[in-house]
Motif scaffolding. Structure first.
Motif, PDB file in Angstrom:
ATOM      1  N   VAL A 269       0.853  -1.187   0.000  1.00 14.38           N
ATOM      2  CA  VAL A 269       0.000   0.000   0.000  1.00 14.38           C
ATOM      3  C   VAL A 269       0.889   1.237   0.000  1.00 14.38           C
ATOM      4  N   CYS A 271       1.611   5.260   0.530  1.00 13.48           N
ATOM      5  CA  CYS A 271       1.175   6.310   1.444  1.00 13.48           C
ATOM      6  C   CYS A 271       2.021   7.557   1.169  1.00 13.48           C
ATOM      7  N   ASP A 316       4.117  -3.094   3.229  1.00 12.88           N
ATOM      8  CA  ASP A 316       3.313  -4.310   3.191  1.00 12.88           C
ATOM      9  C   ASP A 316       3.406  -4.959   4.564  1.00 12.88           C
ATOM     10  N   CYS A 317       2.285  -5.028   5.262  1.00  9.84           N
ATOM     11  CA  CYS A 317       2.284  -5.637   6.596  1.00  9.84           C
ATOM     12  C   CYS A 317       1.560  -6.974   6.576  1.00  9.84           C
ATOM     13  N   SER A 318       1.351  -7.547   5.408  1.00 14.95           N
ATOM     14  CA  SER A 318       0.498  -8.738   5.364  1.00 14.95           C
ATOM     15  C   SER A 318       1.167  -9.960   5.989  1.00 14.95           C
ATOM     16  N   THR A 322       6.195  -5.312   9.339  1.00 14.08           N
ATOM     17  CA  THR A 322       6.136  -4.219   8.375  1.00 14.08           C
ATOM     18  C   THR A 322       7.351  -4.279   7.463  1.00 14.08           C
ATOM     19  N   GLU A 348       1.942   2.425   8.110  1.00 11.42           N
ATOM     20  CA  GLU A 348       1.331   1.209   8.650  1.00 11.42           C
ATOM     21  C   GLU A 348      -0.158   1.433   8.926  1.00 11.42           C
ATOM     22  N   TRP A 351      -1.981   1.384   5.821  1.00  6.76           N
ATOM     23  CA  TRP A 351      -2.088   0.027   5.279  1.00  6.76           C
ATOM     24  C   TRP A 351      -3.339  -0.657   5.826  1.00  6.76           C
ATOM     25  N   LYS A 352      -3.580  -0.465   7.134  1.00  9.24           N
ATOM     26  CA  LYS A 352      -4.744  -1.106   7.749  1.00  9.24           C
ATOM     27  C   LYS A 352      -6.035  -0.569   7.148  1.00  9.24           C
ATOM     28  N   ARG A 355      -6.461  -1.975   3.646  1.00 14.06           N
ATOM     29  CA  ARG A 355      -6.802  -3.401   3.653  1.00 14.06           C
ATOM     30  C   ARG A 355      -8.286  -3.590   3.955  1.00 14.06           C
TER      31      ARG A 355
END
Lengths: 359, 254
Positions: A269, A271, A316-318, A322, A348, A351-352, A355
């Motif tokens: 993602v 930012c 990418d925190c998937s 992180t 981060e 990202w949430k 998602r």
């Protein structure tokens, strides 16, 4: 003082002197119901909510519409078959070899997979800023620098993140499976019939080329975040028809009904933020801390036109941890090491949010 | 593999331009010419500051989207260090011609490549700064840049300075950082897969190359040790000595 008081409505003030207008808004004395905020009503560290609508185009293999405030971008992914005989300097790929390397299992990050994508140009992103999406885009001109820069960034990130795996794009021809002949066990046939191996061997007949077209319907700042979210959402939505080699007609034929979803690795993602300086015409960086500055997240068009220093971080925190996929910081000297480190936390958070919108 | 060669530069190589420089390092050779301040075209004219126009020409073929992106990165960075406010309504044009770039023999070379080229960015930046100095364009600071890659080798992470294109292909992440002579971070471009901590290490390495304090400040033994520990070329010292030689040569007749 006898200076006449001129009171202007806010839109006119914004139009004739945008910089003081934004400074005034940001430095406004704080009250309970009106805390200082940007001209668009957001706090400095506030994003616009992102809305993602997948599968909105019926003729594309995958598509997504992303809205980020007034920035609207639509992305369509279309697969086209590229027969290997049309590729100049094609190097045949051996399936057994791939299996041994574990590349077939997908973790061929820096191996052959990415090389194929790059060498044969299997991913073709293109970005168009529609006339009328913003006043500065004129009709009938060649692609402006912004469009070219954006498509380079999307292309580069597509390859560096390894979002699409080459094995999803390969079309194999395996005579054995299609004949459904006497021997179902491939291992047995291996040694005994060395001569027939050439005919019976699985071979690569074609690749899918993914044309990823992005169209900005409406442009209100932060184009890269919106474009990248649209690309990821569209690829997650993409299903390619099952393709097989027809030896009689010597061409690849596609199934009308069956589709196979594309494997999209991770969820990077983007930012973005811009640094807004309090003094408009001061020598920027004449010394740190000489004038105020704000980090404006997710800048809109007005803010973008007033800011020089920008940062984009792709995270990418998937996997739970992180991982940073890209940092692009340019145009100024205010964002130093500490700020960039702290910015990872902001990314981060973003990202949430994204998602949640994807799901 | 680290490029063992030291950077080389020549100033004033083009006789008719206001300023010019040729720079070669890590397999790249770039020639730059600077003209300015000159009259800006109507559409580029800015009422309060000079317009910086950067043109990048690749070694082969015509420039594509990648060159446009490089131009926009350089433009926004150089506009920060040039005193643009001193020359309202004028234009400073910087033309960068890539003369030579290292070949990666492992892949089919394509003429038009769309993906970002990280390794060339430091060379372009250094050449542009040298050419600007040669043209005596007033600047707030000079800038130095370097490329760093993080690679997986023998199970350990390794930091490679000035990576070869082959290294970049295999690297886990690639970074380009530029610093001004006031030790401020001017440009940071990274790509790949890394954590904040790894980026921090890269920052330290790049800073060591770009902003090393002059060796006179340290005593003999400490200096020797320091040179061993940091390694890599000292970009700021290089910039200073290049200019020093040029000035000395120009004043030779006195």
């Amino acid at each position: 003082m006898t200076a006449p008081m001129i009171s202007l409505p806010a839109p006119i003030f914004a139009k004739i002197s945008p910089h003081p207008f934004l400074v005034r808004n940001l430095t406004r004395s704080s009250t309970a119901e009106h805390p200082p905020c940007r001209t668009n009503g957001r706090a400095t560290q506030e994003f616009r909510p992102v809305r993602i609508n997948a599968a909105s185009l019926s003729h594309a293999h995958g598509s997504a519409l992303v809205r980020l405030g007034d920035t609207t971008v639509i992305c369509g992914v279309r697969g086209e078959l590229l027969p290997v005989e049309h590729i100049p300097q094609f190097r045949p790929v051996d399936k057994e070899q791939l299996r041994q390397k574990g590349e077939d299992g997908g973790d061929g990050g820096d191996g052959i997979g990415r090389g194929e994508l790059r060498d044969y140009d299997l991913l073709v992103p293109n970005i168009e800023l529609a006339t009328g999406s913003a006043p500065q885009f004129l009709p009938g001109v060649p692609p402006i620098t912004l469009a070219q820069t954006l498509s380079t960034r999307v292309y580069s990130l597509l390859h560096s993140t390894g979002l699409v795996e080459a094995r999803d794009l390969r079309v194999w021809y395996s005579p054995k499976e299609q004949k459904r002949g006497e021997d179902t066990e491939m291992g047995v046939a291996g040694d005994g019939r060395e001569e027939d191996m050439d005919e019976d061997e699985e071979r690569l007949v074609a690749y899918w080329v993914l044309y990823i077209d992005l169209l900005f319907i409406s442009y209100d700042g932060n184009p890269f975040d919106a474009a990248w979210a649209a690309v990821v959402a569209a690829l997650r939505d993409t299903g390619l028809p099952l393709a097989r080699w027809d030896p009689d007609r010597e061409m690849v034929v596609c199934s009308k009904t069956e589709r196979r979803a594309l494997n999209v690795r991770g969820l990077p993602v983007a930012c973005s933020a811009a640094v807004f300086m309090e003094k408009e015409h001061s020598e920027s960086g004449a010394g740190p801390g000489d004038s105020g500055h704000w980090l404006l997240l997710d800048p809109d068009r007005l803010e973008e036109s007033l800011c020089k220093e920008v940062i984009t971080m792709v995270v990418d925190c998937s996997d739970g941890e992180t991982r940073i996929k890209s940092i692009e910081k340019q145009g100024g000297t205010l964002l130093g090491r500490e700020l960039i480190r702290g910015y990872a936390g902001i990314a981060e958070r973003r990202w949430k949010e994204v998602r949640r919108a994807m799901e | 593999m680290t490029a063992t060669t030291l950077p080389e530069a020549a100033l004033g190589v083009l006789p008719r331009a206001d300023g010019s420089a040729r720079y070669s390092h890590a397999g790249y050779t770039v020639t730059a010419s600077v003209n300015g301040p000159i009259e800006a075209q109507r559409r580029d004219e800015h009422a309060y500051e000079a317009h910086i126009d950067v043109i990048v020409r690749p070694a082969a073929g015509v420039g594509g989207t990648r060159e446009r992106h490089l131009e926009s990165i350089l433009q926004s960075s150089l506009a920060q260090i040039i005193l643009v406010k001193n020359f309202p309504r004028s234009l400073i044009q910087i033309v960068l011609q890539v003369e030579d770039s290292p070949e990666n023999d492992y892949v089919n070379t394509k003429l038009v490549q769309a993906s970002l080229n990280f390794a060339i960015m430091p060379a372009l930046m250094q050449t542009a700064v040298l050419a600007l100095l040669s043209a005596a364009v007033p600047m707030r600071a000079t800038a130095t840049a370097t490329a760093v890659a993080i690679m997986h080798q023998d199970g350990a992470k390794q930091t490679v300075v000035d990576p070869h294109p082959r290294d970049i292909e295999k690297a886990q992440s690639v970074h380009v950082l530029a610093f001004t002579s006031h030790d401020e971070l001017l440009l940071a471009e990274s790509e790949g897969d890394f954590t904040v901590k790894e980026w921090d290490n890269v920052y330290e390495t790049a800073r060591g190359i770009c902003c090393r304090s002059p060796p006179q400040a340290k005593e003999g033994m400490a200096m020797l040790l320091d040179d061993e520990s940091t390694g890599g070329p000292d970009m700021r010292q290089f910039l200073r000595s290049t200019m020093g030689f040029k000035v000395a040569a120009d004043l030779h007749w006195k």
